[in-house]
Scaffold this active site. Structure first.
Site, mmCIF file in Angstrom:
data_model
loop_
_atom_site.group_PDB
_atom_site.id
_atom_site.type_symbol
_atom_site.label_atom_id
_atom_site.label_comp_id
_atom_site.label_asym_id
_atom_site.label_seq_id
_atom_site.Cartn_x
_atom_site.Cartn_y
_atom_site.Cartn_z
ATOM 1 N N LEU A 46 0.818 -1.217 0.000
ATOM 2 C CA LEU A 46 0.000 0.000 0.000
ATOM 3 C C LEU A 46 0.848 1.262 0.000
ATOM 4 O O LEU A 46 1.898 1.329 0.629
ATOM 5 C CB LEU A 46 -0.920 -0.004 1.227
ATOM 6 N N HIS A 47 0.367 2.261 -0.752
ATOM 7 C CA HIS A 47 1.022 3.572 -0.810
ATOM 8 C C HIS A 47 -0.057 4.641 -0.719
ATOM 9 O O HIS A 47 -1.252 4.318 -0.593
ATOM 10 C CB HIS A 47 1.861 3.690 -2.091
ATOM 11 N N HIS A 50 -3.332 4.258 -2.720
ATOM 12 C CA HIS A 50 -4.336 3.379 -2.108
ATOM 13 C C HIS A 50 -5.007 4.090 -0.935
ATOM 14 O O HIS A 50 -6.225 4.019 -0.763
ATOM 15 C CB HIS A 50 -3.678 2.108 -1.558
ATOM 16 N N GLN A 74 -4.577 -12.136 -13.234
ATOM 17 C CA GLN A 74 -4.382 -10.933 -14.043
ATOM 18 C C GLN A 74 -2.928 -10.722 -14.457
ATOM 19 O O GLN A 74 -2.588 -9.712 -15.042
ATOM 20 C CB GLN A 74 -4.955 -9.702 -13.343
ATOM 21 N N GLY A 160 -8.852 3.697 -8.698
ATOM 22 C CA GLY A 160 -8.034 4.858 -9.052
ATOM 23 C C GLY A 160 -8.099 5.147 -10.546
ATOM 24 O O GLY A 160 -8.135 4.220 -11.356
ATOM 25 N N LYS A 162 -5.716 6.151 -12.127
ATOM 26 C CA LYS A 162 -4.433 5.743 -12.702
ATOM 27 C C LYS A 162 -4.631 4.547 -13.636
ATOM 28 O O LYS A 162 -3.995 4.451 -14.681
ATOM 29 C CB LYS A 162 -3.456 5.373 -11.605
#
Ligand code: AMP
Length: 303
Positions: A46-47, A50, A74, A160, A162
């Protein structure tokens, strides 16, 4: 137990759950108490990106579940499934500090018991851009996200921007399958030099880490071109490529401007588009994008 006076104890109420049965039960209990449930699906390590989704979930929901699952389906053969960073103890500590309610951290066997046969395919949207570079990737994403949405049955699930193509595919899947969860797409959190936060950034150091900021700078040059009136995708992409090509450590995989709804490439900016790119730096695959929205006669670019 008596607590010594003057010492502050942080009460943690987070429950760590490893099984589908218990996660379903905990979610049912929360709903029975009239709590609105938010789900934040992650692969862990986690960063701040997140954490921003979690804060958003906490603003909108009265109970939040964060899933941490490095989803084998995935990752393609030869991709980084084995070496993907796994930091469950640190992640758990960060989530406790944020007072998250449930950490759902199942094993691959729990999610895909032997004999598992079902795959979810969101046609069309899944086989271009990231899907073309990573065949089967979005099939794995859609399959696991459908399972997570079914297990937790949240009111809202947070993703996100992103991973813009992923968010679009999840939105399409929830619409097509009449799922109840609202899909909330949150802004990109970036490092001070613009690099989008990613769990894979830990693999970048020194000159490679510095070079990785070229992805952001290329999108920023595209923004400047748009602000000075350019509307044609080929010229905008040429400006973007120019910045990437000036950085020999960065190998571009793709750069495209697409309609935000269909993800079809556009020749000219219109309504809402994304400029999307993927590149490799020192063997690490990075993606980034800019959201381009028409506002009256001009376009607003959000990095
Ligand atoms: P991941 O753990 O990489 O699968 O990401 C879990 C969720 O966090 C996805 O919805 C991502 O789009 C989101 N996310 C990853 N990086 C960022 C970032 N830099 N800013 C905002 N959201 C992010």
């Amino acid at each position: 137990m008596r607590r010594p006076s003057g010492v502050l104890f942080l009460e943690t109420h987070m429950e760590t759950i490893h099984t589908v049965v218990r996660m379903k039960q905990a979610a049912r209990e929360a709903r029975a108490k009239q709590r609105t449930l938010g789900l934040v699906p992650t692969m862990g390590a986690l960063h701040e990106g997140h954490l921003s989704l979690i804060c958003r979930a906490q603003e909108r929901c009265s109970a939040v579940a964060v899933s941490i699952f490095v989803n084998p389906k995935q990752f393609g053969p030869g991709e980084d499934f084995k070496k993907y960073p796994r930091t469950l103890d640190e992640d758990r500590a960060a989530l406790e500090k944020l007072q998250v309610d449930y950490l759902f951290a199942p094993t691959p066997e729990e999610i895909y018991p032997s004999g598992f046969r079902t795959e979810v395919i969101v046609q069309g949207l899944s086989d271009r851009l990231e899907g073309r570079s990573r065949p089967g990737h979005f099939q794995g994403v859609a399959t696991v996200v459908l399972k997570l949405l079914d297990i937790v049955q949240p009111q809202s699930a947070f993703f996100g921007r992103k991973d813009a193509q992923q968010a679009r595919i999840i939105q399409q899947m929830t619409r097509d399958l009449n799922l109840d969860a609202e899909i909330v797409v949150c802004p990109i959190v970036r490092e001070p030099d613009g690099l989008a936060l990613s769990s894979r950034n830990v693999f970048l150091a020194g000159d490679d880490r510095r070079a990785a900021a070229a992805l952001y700078r290329s999108l920023d040059s595209l923004r400047r071109e748009i602000e000075s009136g350019e509307r044609g995708a080929p010229r905008l992409l040429a400006a973007l490529r120019g910045v990437i090509e000036a950085e020999p450590r960065v190998a571009l995989d793709y750069a495209e401007i697409v309609d935000a709804e269909t993800f079809d490439p556009v020749e000219e900016l219109r309504k809402t588009c994304y400029a999307l790119l993927a590149a490799r730096v020192a063997g690490v695959r990075l993606i980034d994008n800019a959201l381009i929205e028409q506002v009256g006669d001009s376009f607003r670019v959000t990095l």
